[in-house]
Design a protein around this motif. Structure first.
Motif, short mmCIF file in Angstrom:
data_model
loop_
_atom_site.label_atom_id
_atom_site.label_comp_id
_atom_site.label_asym_id
_atom_site.label_seq_id
_atom_site.Cartn_x
_atom_site.Cartn_y
_atom_site.Cartn_z
N ILE A 1 0.87 -1.23 0.08
CA ILE A 1 -0.10 0.10 0.02
C ILE A 1 0.81 1.30 -0.06
N HIS B 1 -3.09 -0.81 -5.47
CA HIS B 1 -3.30 -0.09 -4.34
C HIS B 1 -4.65 -0.39 -3.45
N GLU C 1 -8.51 4.56 7.40
CA GLU C 1 -7.53 4.68 6.30
C GLU C 1 -8.31 4.34 4.98
N HIS D 1 -5.18 10.66 5.05
CA HIS D 1 -5.04 9.34 4.32
C HIS D 1 -3.53 9.16 3.95
N ASN E 1 -13.17 -0.73 -8.27
CA ASN E 1 -13.67 0.66 -8.09
C ASN E 1 -13.58 1.33 -9.56
C1 HEM Z 1 -2.59 2.08 5.24
C2 HEM Z 1 -3.62 1.58 4.64
C3 HEM Z 1 -4.11 2.27 3.28
C4 HEM Z 1 -5.45 1.94 2.72
C5 HEM Z 1 -6.36 0.88 3.30
C6 HEM Z 1 -5.61 2.58 1.54
C7 HEM Z 1 -6.79 2.42 0.80
C8 HEM Z 1 -7.07 3.23 -0.23
C9 HEM Z 1 -8.22 3.12 -0.88
C10 HEM Z 1 -9.36 2.26 -0.87
C11 HEM Z 1 -8.16 4.11 -2.01
C12 HEM Z 1 -9.12 4.33 -3.17
C13 HEM Z 1 -8.20 4.35 -4.33
C14 HEM Z 1 -9.08 3.83 -5.86
O1 HEM Z 1 -10.17 4.40 -5.96
O2 HEM Z 1 -8.45 2.68 -6.17
C15 HEM Z 1 -6.97 4.71 -1.74
C16 HEM Z 1 -6.67 5.81 -2.51
C17 HEM Z 1 -5.35 6.49 -2.62
N1 HEM Z 1 -4.34 6.23 -1.77
FE1 HEM Z 1 -4.62 4.87 -0.03
N2 HEM Z 1 -4.60 3.39 1.36
C18 HEM Z 1 -3.59 3.20 2.22
C19 HEM Z 1 -2.52 3.82 2.54
C20 HEM Z 1 -1.82 4.75 1.51
C21 HEM Z 1 -0.80 5.59 1.75
C22 HEM Z 1 0.28 5.22 2.69
C23 HEM Z 1 -0.58 6.44 0.72
C24 HEM Z 1 0.39 7.32 0.39
C25 HEM Z 1 1.70 7.35 0.87
C26 HEM Z 1 -1.85 6.40 -0.10
C27 HEM Z 1 -2.05 7.11 -1.38
C28 HEM Z 1 -3.36 7.22 -1.99
C29 HEM Z 1 -3.65 7.98 -2.86
C30 HEM Z 1 -2.70 8.96 -3.44
C31 HEM Z 1 -4.97 7.59 -3.35
C32 HEM Z 1 -6.00 8.30 -4.30
C33 HEM Z 1 -5.42 8.01 -5.79
C34 HEM Z 1 -6.42 7.32 -6.59
O3 HEM Z 1 -7.69 7.10 -6.20
O4 HEM Z 1 -5.98 7.10 -7.77
N3 HEM Z 1 -2.76 5.33 0.39
N4 HEM Z 1 -6.32 4.50 -0.88
#
Ligand code: HEM
Ligand code: FES
Lengths: 553, 370
Positions: free
Chosen positions: A79, A135, A180, A236, A307
């Motif tokens: 992640i 991710h 998260e 997040h 998604n």
């Molecule tokens: C620790 C647990 C984490 C969980 C459970 C999690 C979960 C998610 C989920 C479900 C989405 C929706 C994305 C999608 O629509 O496919 C998301 C988006 C995103 N996450 Fe995480 N995330 C975590 C950690 C992180 C970390 C550590 C970062 C960056 C350092 C990060 C950066 C992002 C970004 C930039 C998006 C939005 C971009 C997009 O949807 O394309 N996430 N995350």
């Protein structure tokens, strides 16, 4: 302790008693000479050998169920890696733009930069969709594996002294993982994620006294506003991950301090750990396993869309499609909202009390609190102050297992309620009857699960006892001289037998007056609870039992 | 290895009892050592348990016995590692060979699949190779570590207490109560400014309850179609039909979504005789055409599903069901209040218009509404 250990004391493969500063004696091959010089260089500046000495040969017991926590850890690493990549392209802004990318059906539609940049990640950047899907799949695996890990800890009693605090840390991590997940789900600002936020907004508004103000502060004005995505983004990618990393580190420090538990088995005592050393076997297996977990996530992400926000379109407060579903891990909360009976809201002295929101929140809060403090409850009931490093087989703690089964059933019933509409259309039932059935299941289900699980445990314990005493049925029928037929029982070997008999028996507390001759209320409560826990029990086979059984034949 | 010297009885020899209460860790698990343990509470301490037979004899693997098998295993492991390299190279090649082509929607899929397969192979080759190596070729006899009680030794604990005591004496924090209490006070007070700073999360000089009580609707505002913004004539609304409605001019506002989140309306026409109209609302509908807020009174989802046969409105989020014939009273689900009705009529040109704003706040309940 063993020959193995002393060997590891040396820096490379030599002895420890070489003069200070001089590299240990080793072969003269140039590569070996380089390695030893480099190791010497680093050690003289870091004392790293002490760390290697301390941890290099630490023993870790092996069992498939111990890998669940590892899966959680590895998926979190995935992640972080993929999330960091996404940050380079994602724009956490709700400023409206007109979409002009290559996904034709949405061309010319007004949407937020967040949504448009997520579409660009998916449709303009090579590998962008892959990374996004890795991710999201990794996030789902992260939460699922934490959940299963937690069930493993619970049903084997691994939360008992001295690990109660690590249970609490782990459970907080579970809640943070949900947060998260929810914040991430909300970032792309698509129709579904906006609807999720709308529900949060509605719930916040239902809070007595401060609700409308809280919603106002969270959204920076009226819902939806132009702030929320940027704010959730900070949570997040900065705040929540930082706390999670810190707590994971603490969690693992405790695992090392306590040393891992092990299942009962021949040679395994409460005072030893039997397993493989970190170097090399454990490191190879665990390191390899990281790549396997990552590989499986990558494989799933290559083939299965998750998604597909382009099908949902940008957030708009007006349209919504039937069958909207939150990500599955939020389901239990959504289900709780659905199950509350109608008309629970009242106006008292000019103020609105939204019981239809407050009751589900309170029930979930109490459920979460109970899980959080369960180790302390059980510790108080048993009064057992000893350290426990040997895991229970679930059957050998029937009441705990039954309570766990009831909790799982309760959770599952709430969770199924989040799909009530899908269940109704799929099975052609009315939504009313589905909801009423699940309402009943939330209350009766845990009770049934409790009794069934307890009976099953006791039956399995009885079977174990039989097996330890009489062995198992060999399937061989012999005819006795008298003409009767019997099936030959074959004794289990002593190693097998040990697995069956090495567990603890607890008996209910006898109420006794204290020094002042009084019986206190807490003592009464504790006696009642211990009776509930331990009234039905099966004792482990003793030496006497076994001898009596042998002489019988 | 390390077989005899670590079996339970031997280990039970070390003990660290203190203060008369014996505290060594979990000793009672060994029945033989029950006497020296911390309180077992309700645990039954048996003196009669069976004896631990000790670690079973080690069984060798085929790769230990048969050098040919070991050779094969070695070949498998390095082949997997080479496959991983091939996977990485394949992924890089796929990145270049399958670009995303704006005119071809399928190209995204090819890019994702082939890049993903290369990466998968690269990862799985390393992972399966390493695990297979460990399982088939690395030394596989188990080792034994001794556990020590988590509790620090009595000496250490005594020293810790002493250090705190010295700290207390040398600083005088226990003795100089004025200093101590004022410091505690200062530490409690100093985060307050940080809390107040968060007031800035919401706009100043606006009252949420006030804002929540009004929408864009006003007397004479035309009902227009969502999303086109075109006005609609009463004559266009046939019996049994339903339309998604926004107030005239909504699309031109700077806070379009905030306004829409309150002003969205569902317009339906039913047979006027089906409607049970309460006193005071007789002229809120126009010949069986009724307009209701589309924002669910539960937690605010759009109530978008109109069942023509039953005249029920269904909220897709938690299935609250509203009865159009009875002024959208709740007949099922978690919501309590009926959907607010927008009083409507027609203007001179036959277009539907609002008579006023809603007469009560729309959407989810909040503390100040009554
Ligand atoms: C620790 C647990 C984490 C969980 C459970 C999690 C979960 C998610 C989920 C479900 C989405 C929706 C994305 C999608 O629509 O496919 C998301 C988006 C995103 N996450 Fe995480 N995330 C975590 C950690 C992180 C970390 C550590 C970062 C960056 C350092 C990060 C950066 C992002 C970004 C930039 C998006 C939005 C971009 C997009 O949807 O394309 N996430 N995350
Ligand atoms: S928001 Fe409509 S039922 Fe919950």
């Amino acid at each position: 302790m063993t020959i193995e250990k002393t060997k590891a004391d040396g820096l490379v493969d030599g002895t420890t008693d070489h003069p200070v500063g001089a590299p240990p004696r080793i072969s003269n091959a140039p590569s070996a000479r380089f390695t030893s010089a480099a190791a010497n260089y680093i050690d003289e500046r870091t004392s790293i050998s002490a760390v290697v000495k301390e941890f290099g040969r630490k023993i870790f017991p092996d069992h498939w169920s111990f890998m669940l926590g590892e899966v959680a850890l590895y998926s979190f690493v995935v992640i972080i890696l993929t999330g960091t990549f996404l940050t380079f392209f994602f724009q956490a802004s709700m400023a409206p733009v007109v979409y002009d990318g290559s996904f034709v059906p949405l061309k010319g539609v007004e949407m937020s930069s967040a949504m448009s940049s997520t579409l660009n990640i998916s449709f303009e950047i090579r590998g962008g969709l892959l990374v996004r899907q890795i991710h999201h799949w990794a996030a789902l695996l992260f939460i699922a594996s934490i959940g299963l890990h937690m069930l493993r800890i619970y049903f084997t009693g691994a939360f008992r002294k001295p690990r109660e605090l690590n249970w609490v840390i782990g459970f907080v991590l579970f809640i943070l993982a949900l947060a998260e997940g929810f914040t991430g789900y909300s970032l792309p600002d698509d129709l579904l994620s906006g609807n999720g936020l709308r529900i949060i907004d509605g719930m916040v508004k239902g809070v007595p006294f401060a609700g409308s103000w809280l919603s106002f502060l969270i959204f920076g004005g009226e819902f939806p506003g132009e702030e929320i995505v940027g704010r959730l983004y900070t949570l997040h990618i900065l705040l929540l991950p930082a706390i999670i990393v810190a707590l994971i580190a603490l969690h693992l420090v405790f695992v090392v301090v306590h040393k891992h538990t092990q299942y009962a088995g021949p040679g395994k005592t409460n005072d030893n750990v039997i397993g493989y050393p970190v170097l090399p076997v454990y490191a190879a297996k665990a390191g390899g396993f990281f790549f396997i977990v990552f590989g499986i996530i990558a494989l799933i992400a290559s083939f299965f869309t998750i998604n597909p926000i382009w099908n949902y379109g940008p957030y708009d407060p007006s349209p919504v499609s039937a069958g909207t579903q939150p990500d599955w891990y939020i389901g239990f909360a959504d289900g709780a909202l659905r199950l509350i009976p109608p008309h629970l809201e009242s106006v008292i002295w000019g103020h609105t009390y939204s019981w239809n929101i407050l009751i589900p929140i309170t029930v979930l809060g109490l459920f979460i609190l109970t899980v959080l403090i369960y180790p302390f409850i059980e510790g108080w009931v048993t009064g057992d102050k000893r350290e426990h490093h040997i895991l229970d087989r679930p059957r050998n703690a029937p009441t705990r297992t039954a309570i766990g089964a009831a909790g799982v059933t309760f959770y599952a019933a709430l969770w199924s309620a989040a799909s009530s509409d899908i269940l109704a259309t799929h099975f052609q039932l009315s939504i009313e009857s589905v909801i009423h059935a699940i309402q009943a299941a939330v209350i009766i289900g845990p009770v049934i699960a409790y009794f069934v699980a307890k009976r099953v445990c006791l039956a399995l314990q009885k079977k174990d006892r039989e097996m330890a005493l009489h062995g198992f049925e060999s399937g061989r029928i012999v005819r006795l001289p008298g003409g009767e037929y019997i099936e030959v029982h074959q004794d289990v070997d002593e190693y097998e037998r040990w697995k069956l008999v090495s567990f603890h028996e607890y008996k209910p507390l006898m109420i006794r007056p204290n020094a002042k001759g009084k019986i206190t209320a807490p003592q009464r409560l504790r006696a009642g609870m211990s009776k509930w826990f331990f009234e039905d029990r099966i004792a482990p086979v003793t030496r006497t039992d076994l001898e009596r059984q042998k002489s019988h034949h | 290895m390390a077989h005899d010297d670590t079996s339970g009885t031997d280990v039970a020899a070390f003990s660290s009892g203190a203060d008369g209460v014996s505290t060594s860790a979990g000793r009672a698990v060994e029945p033989s050592a029950g006497a020296s343990s911390a309180s077992g509470g309700l645990a039954v301490i048996t003196t009669d348990g069976l004896a631990d037979p000790g670690i079973p004899p080690h069984r060798k693997r085929v790769t230990d016995l048969d050098p040919k098998k070991a050779k094969t295993a070695q070949r498998t492991v390095y082949t997997l590692f080479y496959l991983s390299i091939a996977g990485s190279i394949f992924a890089v090649a796929a990145y270049m060979a399958f670009p995303i082509n704006a005119d071809d929607p399928g190209s995204v899929r090819l890019n994702t699949v082939f890049l993903g397969l290369g990466i998968t192979l690269a990862l799985m080759g390393i992972g399966i190779g390493a695990v297979h190596w460990a399982k088939s070729l690395m030394h596989d006899e188990e080792g034994v570590d001794i556990r020590h009680p988590v509790r620090s030794s009595d000496d250490t604990r005594a020293r810790a207490v002493e250090i705190f005591h010295e700290g207390n004496v040398e600083s005088g924090i226990g003795r100089r109560s004025l200093i101590r209490n004022s410091l505690i006070g200062a530490l409690v007070a100093f985060p307050l400014p940080a809390v107040i700073l968060f007031r800035g999360l919401g706009p100043q000089n606006e009252n949420p309850a006030e804002l929540l009580s009004h929408t864009m609707w006003k007397a004479g505002a035309r009902l227009t179609l969502d999303p086109s913004g075109l006005p609609i004539k009463a004559a266009d609304v046939t019996i049994g039909s339903a339309f998604h409605i926004i107030p005239e001019g909504l699309n031109d506002t700077h806070d379009r979504l905030e306004q829409k989140a309150k002003a969205a309306v569902l317009l339906m026409r039913v047979n006027p005789s089906d409607l049970n109209v309460s006193a005071g609302r007789e002229n809120w509908n126009y010949d069986g055409i009724v307009a209701y807020s589309k924002i669910c009174t539960h937690v605010g989802c759009p109530v978008a599903l109109f069942e023509q046969q039953t005249h029920h409105l269904l909220c897709p989020c938690h299935q609250s069901t509203f009865d159009v014939d009875n002024e959208c009273a709740v007949i099922f689900g978690p919501a309590k209040r009926a959907l607010p009705q927008l009083p409507i009529t027609v203007d001179g040109e036959g277009y539907l218009i609002a008579q006023s704003d809603f007469l009560e706040p729309v959407g989810p309940s909040f503390w100040e509404r009554s």
